[in-house]
Structure formats: structure tokens, C-alpha cells
Design a protein around this motif. Structure first.
Motif, PDB file in Angstrom:
ATOM      1  N   GLY A 110       0.808  -1.210   0.000  1.00 44.49           N
ATOM      2  CA  GLY A 110       0.000   0.000   0.000  1.00 44.49           C
ATOM      3  C   GLY A 110       0.844   1.264   0.000  1.00 44.49           C
ATOM      4  N   ALA A 111       1.951   1.257   0.782  1.00 45.38           N
ATOM      5  CA  ALA A 111       2.816   2.441   0.805  1.00 45.38           C
ATOM      6  C   ALA A 111       3.497   2.667  -0.533  1.00 45.38           C
ATOM      7  CB  ALA A 111       3.857   2.290   1.915  1.00 45.38           C
ATOM      8  N   LEU A 112       3.966   1.593  -1.163  1.00 46.03           N
ATOM      9  CA  LEU A 112       4.634   1.741  -2.453  1.00 46.03           C
ATOM     10  C   LEU A 112       3.655   2.085  -3.569  1.00 46.03           C
ATOM     11  CD1 LEU A 112       7.133  -1.260  -2.229  1.00 46.03           C
ATOM     12  CD2 LEU A 112       7.607   1.171  -1.881  1.00 46.03           C
ATOM     13  N   THR A 113       2.435   1.575  -3.482  1.00 47.07           N
ATOM     14  CA  THR A 113       1.431   1.928  -4.484  1.00 47.07           C
ATOM     15  C   THR A 113       1.041   3.394  -4.381  1.00 47.07           C
ATOM     16  OG1 THR A 113       0.582  -0.337  -4.417  1.00 47.07           O
ATOM     17  CG2 THR A 113      -0.843   1.323  -5.388  1.00 47.07           C
ATOM     18  N   LEU A 114       1.008   3.908  -3.162  1.00 47.56           N
ATOM     19  CA  LEU A 114       0.651   5.312  -2.972  1.00 47.56           C
ATOM     20  C   LEU A 114       1.665   6.253  -3.620  1.00 47.56           C
ATOM     21  CD1 LEU A 114      -1.450   7.133  -1.596  1.00 47.56           C
ATOM     22  CD2 LEU A 114       0.007   7.138   0.439  1.00 47.56           C
ATOM     23  N   LEU A 115       2.913   5.805  -3.715  1.00 44.16           N
ATOM     24  CA  LEU A 115       3.930   6.661  -4.338  1.00 44.16           C
ATOM     25  C   LEU A 115       3.717   6.845  -5.836  1.00 44.16           C
ATOM     26  CD1 LEU A 115       7.178   5.391  -2.563  1.00 44.16           C
ATOM     27  CD2 LEU A 115       5.829   7.433  -2.049  1.00 44.16           C
ATOM     28  N   ARG A 116       2.935   5.965  -6.449  1.00 42.31           N
ATOM     29  CA  ARG A 116       2.708   6.091  -7.893  1.00 42.31           C
ATOM     30  C   ARG A 116       1.791   7.256  -8.233  1.00 42.31           C
ATOM     31  NH1 ARG A 116       1.919   0.254 -10.606  1.00 42.31           N
ATOM     32  NH2 ARG A 116       2.446   1.558 -12.411  1.00 42.31           N
ATOM     33  N   ALA A 117       1.232   7.889  -7.196  1.00 42.39           N
ATOM     34  CA  ALA A 117       0.422   9.074  -7.442  1.00 42.39           C
ATOM     35  C   ALA A 117       1.274  10.300  -7.753  1.00 42.39           C
ATOM     36  CB  ALA A 117      -0.463   9.361  -6.223  1.00 42.39           C
ATOM     37  N   VAL A 118       2.584  10.227  -7.483  1.00 42.65           N
ATOM     38  CA  VAL A 118       3.469  11.354  -7.798  1.00 42.65           C
ATOM     39  C   VAL A 118       3.564  11.490  -9.317  1.00 42.65           C
ATOM     40  CG1 VAL A 118       5.803  12.280  -7.525  1.00 42.65           C
ATOM     41  CG2 VAL A 118       4.737  10.963  -5.672  1.00 42.65           C
ATOM     42  N   PRO A 119       3.376  12.663  -9.873  1.00 42.67           N
ATOM     43  CA  PRO A 119       3.442  12.831 -11.343  1.00 42.67           C
ATOM     44  C   PRO A 119       4.813  12.426 -11.888  1.00 42.67           C
ATOM     45  CG  PRO A 119       2.442  14.758 -10.315  1.00 42.67           C
ATOM     46  CD  PRO A 119       2.988  13.913  -9.195  1.00 42.67           C
ATOM     47  N   PRO A 120       4.858  11.890 -13.086  1.00 47.22           N
ATOM     48  CA  PRO A 120       6.145  11.453 -13.647  1.00 47.22           C
ATOM     49  C   PRO A 120       7.141  12.582 -13.850  1.00 47.22           C
ATOM     50  CG  PRO A 120       4.297  10.481 -14.846  1.00 47.22           C
ATOM     51  CD  PRO A 120       3.722  11.515 -13.948  1.00 47.22           C
ATOM     52  N   HIS A 122       7.975  14.820 -11.764  1.00 49.29           N
ATOM     53  CA  HIS A 122       8.708  15.064 -10.516  1.00 49.29           C
ATOM     54  C   HIS A 122       9.510  13.799 -10.163  1.00 49.29           C
ATOM     55  CE1 HIS A 122       6.479  18.786 -10.057  1.00 49.29           C
ATOM     56  NE2 HIS A 122       5.327  18.116 -10.133  1.00 49.29           N
ATOM     57  N   GLU A 123      10.513  13.537 -10.942  1.00 52.41           N
ATOM     58  CA  GLU A 123      11.287  12.316 -10.728  1.00 52.41           C
ATOM     59  C   GLU A 123      12.096  12.380  -9.437  1.00 52.41           C
ATOM     60  OE1 GLU A 123      13.671  11.718 -14.141  1.00 52.41           O
ATOM     61  OE2 GLU A 123      11.981  11.341 -15.496  1.00 52.41           O
ATOM     62  N   GLU A 124      12.675  13.557  -9.123  1.00 46.24           N
ATOM     63  CA  GLU A 124      13.491  13.669  -7.916  1.00 46.24           C
ATOM     64  C   GLU A 124      12.636  13.453  -6.662  1.00 46.24           C
ATOM     65  OE1 GLU A 124      13.387  15.796 -10.314  1.00 46.24           O
ATOM     66  OE2 GLU A 124      15.380  15.793 -11.240  1.00 46.24           O
ATOM     67  N   ALA A 125      11.447  14.046  -6.665  1.00 44.60           N
ATOM     68  CA  ALA A 125      10.557  13.873  -5.505  1.00 44.60           C
ATOM     69  C   ALA A 125      10.135  12.409  -5.361  1.00 44.60           C
ATOM     70  CB  ALA A 125       9.331  14.775  -5.643  1.00 44.60           C
ATOM     71  N   TYR A 126       9.866  11.747  -6.487  1.00 43.43           N
ATOM     72  CA  TYR A 126       9.470  10.336  -6.442  1.00 43.43           C
ATOM     73  C   TYR A 126      10.600   9.464  -5.894  1.00 43.43           C
ATOM     74  CZ  TYR A 126       8.305   5.651  -8.029  1.00 43.43           C
ATOM     75  OH  TYR A 126       8.068   4.304  -8.072  1.00 43.43           O
ATOM     76  N   LEU A 127      11.828   9.707  -6.350  1.00 45.19           N
ATOM     77  CA  LEU A 127      12.958   8.903  -5.882  1.00 45.19           C
ATOM     78  C   LEU A 127      13.247   9.143  -4.404  1.00 45.19           C
ATOM     79  CD1 LEU A 127      15.382   9.213  -8.943  1.00 45.19           C
ATOM     80  CD2 LEU A 127      13.923   7.276  -8.299  1.00 45.19           C
ATOM     81  N   ALA A 128      13.130  10.403  -3.974  1.00 41.21           N
ATOM     82  CA  ALA A 128      13.356  10.704  -2.555  1.00 41.21           C
ATOM     83  C   ALA A 128      12.292  10.032  -1.686  1.00 41.21           C
ATOM     84  CB  ALA A 128      13.352  12.212  -2.340  1.00 41.21           C
ATOM     85  N   ALA A 129      11.034  10.100  -2.103  1.00 46.71           N
ATOM     86  CA  ALA A 129       9.965   9.448  -1.339  1.00 46.71           C
ATOM     87  C   ALA A 129      10.126   7.927  -1.352  1.00 46.71           C
ATOM     88  CB  ALA A 129       8.608   9.839  -1.916  1.00 46.71           C
ATOM     89  N   LEU A 130      10.569   7.382  -2.473  1.00 50.53           N
ATOM     90  CA  LEU A 130      10.787   5.939  -2.560  1.00 50.53           C
ATOM     91  C   LEU A 130      11.909   5.491  -1.624  1.00 50.53           C
ATOM     92  CD1 LEU A 130      10.089   3.263  -3.938  1.00 50.53           C
ATOM     93  CD2 LEU A 130      11.740   3.832  -5.732  1.00 50.53           C
ATOM     94  N   ALA A 131      12.995   6.257  -1.570  1.00 51.81           N
ATOM     95  CA  ALA A 131      14.106   5.914  -0.681  1.00 51.81           C
ATOM     96  C   ALA A 131      13.681   6.000   0.779  1.00 51.81           C
ATOM     97  CB  ALA A 131      15.293   6.831  -0.947  1.00 51.81           C
TER      98      ALA A 131
END
Length: 204
Positions: A110-120, A122-131
Motif C-alpha cells: 500500500g505504501a509503495l502503491t501510494l507513491l505512484r500518485a506522484v506525477p512522472p 517530478h522524478e526527484e521527488a518520487y525517488l526521494a519518497a521511494l528511498a
């Protein structure tokens, strides 16, 4: 009639270990059904979210932001409820451990699926949230494993203040030193004096 000395009793025999508890077959059936349900819900949710994203992209419309949060929430609710029941209700430790593992996997999904809501874009924000999410999941998983780590017999005895029993099979017996009688010691001293006198005569 004289009775000889009673031989010392050997080490106490430990009581036989209790046999393994019989697992309720219905708990195993519930675990199998819960696993199949988790796979089905996860597959439908991920494929459905991807399909909505592709349809919106092909139609040239704005990206549907609530899609992935709804998929994550639905997955956690639909899969988390039966896995939580599986982790708490059955009497079998193996089935409860399976339920806890699946519940942790459901929350991570659920946590990892929620990160897919970040727009493509914003790659830096997505990678930071993923880490950050991966680090939190690793810490939580490590604590969960340490908390539910099985305790071996030796560690259990050590925690209870008992020393582990060491087998003595094949080891030589310890010989205790017994003092010689007084008469035997006097005879040894007399022989030593005679031997000293003979050596003195030979030297002369």
C-alpha cells in the motif's frame, strides 16, 4: 546380612518433550484462501490502475491523480482485514506467523502503491519518497523479525538462569587425589634414607 553402600544416583532424567500440537485443518484452509484472495486483489488493483493511466494518457486528458491512492486504500482494506484476522485468531503459531508476514507485505504494498500518485515529471521527488519509504520499511521489518525471533533451548535456559547440561559421554573420568596412609609414607621416607646412604657409600 550386610548391605553394601548404595551407589550414587545418576543425573536426573529430563521429562519427555511434549509432542507438537495438532494444527486445525480449517486454519490451514483459511490461510490458503487468504493467500489466493490477496493475489487476486493485488493483481486486479495493479492492472486496473495501470489501465486507467494508459486510457487517460491515450485520450489526451489530465492525469487522474486519485487513481493510485484509491488502489492503495482498497488493497490495504481488502487484503489487510483477512490477513489481520489470520495473524490473531488461529491457535497455530505457524499460521499466525504467516498472517503477520502477509499483513506486513500488504502495508508495504500500500505504501509503495501510494507513491505512484506522484506525477512522472517530478522524478526527484518520487525517488526521494521511494528511498524514505524503503528505509522505513527496512527498519520496521528488522524490528518485527527481532521481536518474533524463535528462542532456542540453550538461549531459553540462559534467560531462565539455568546452565546448559553438558554430556559426559566419552570423556575420561576425573581421578581424585587420595592421601596415602601414614604407614605408607613412613616406608617411603625410610627407603629414601637408605637409598641416600647407599649413594653416599658409593661416592666415597
Amino acid at each position: 546380612m550386610e548391605v553394601g553402600p548404595v551407589p550414587p544416583a545418576g543425573p536426573p532424567t529430563p521429562p519427555p518433550a511434549p509432542g507438537p500440537e495438532r494444527t486445525n485443518p480449517w486454519a490451514v484452509v483459511a490461510a490458503v484462501l487468504t493467500g489466493c484472495w490477496a493475489v487476486l486483489v493485488t493483481l486486479v488493483g495493479q492492472v486496473g490502475g495501470w489501465g486507467v493511466d494508459q486510457a487517460v494518457l491515450a485520450a489526451g486528458l489530465d492525469r487522474a491523480v486519485p487513481t493510485w491512492p484509491l488502489v492503495a486504500l482498497g488493497t490495504v482494506l481488502l487484503v489487510g482485514a483477512p490477513t489481520l484476522a489470520l495473524a490473531l485468531l488461529p491457535r497455530s503459531p505457524a499460521v499466525r506467523a504467516t498472517g503477520r508476514a502477509w499483513l506486513a507485505g500488504t502495508l508495504a504494498l500500500g505504501a509503495l502503491t501510494l507513491l505512484r500518485a506522484v506525477p512522472p515529471v517530478h522524478e526527484e521527488a518520487y525517488l526521494a519518497a521511494l528511498a524514505a519509504t524503503a528505509a522505513l520499511l527496512a527498519v520496521g521489518l528488522g524490528r518485527l523479525l527481532r521481536r518474533h525471533r524463535p528462542v532456542g533451548p540453550a538461549e531459553d535456559h540462559r534467560q531462565q538462569g539455568h546452565r546448559p547440561h553438558r554430556p559426559t559421554v566419552g570423556l575420561p573420568e576425573r581421578r581424585t587425589h587420595r592421601p596415602r596412609p601414614v604407614g605408607a609414607r613412613r616406608a617411603v621416607v625410610a627407603r629414601a634414607d637408605r637409598l641416600g646412604a647407599d649413594l653416599a657409600l658409593i661416592h666415597i
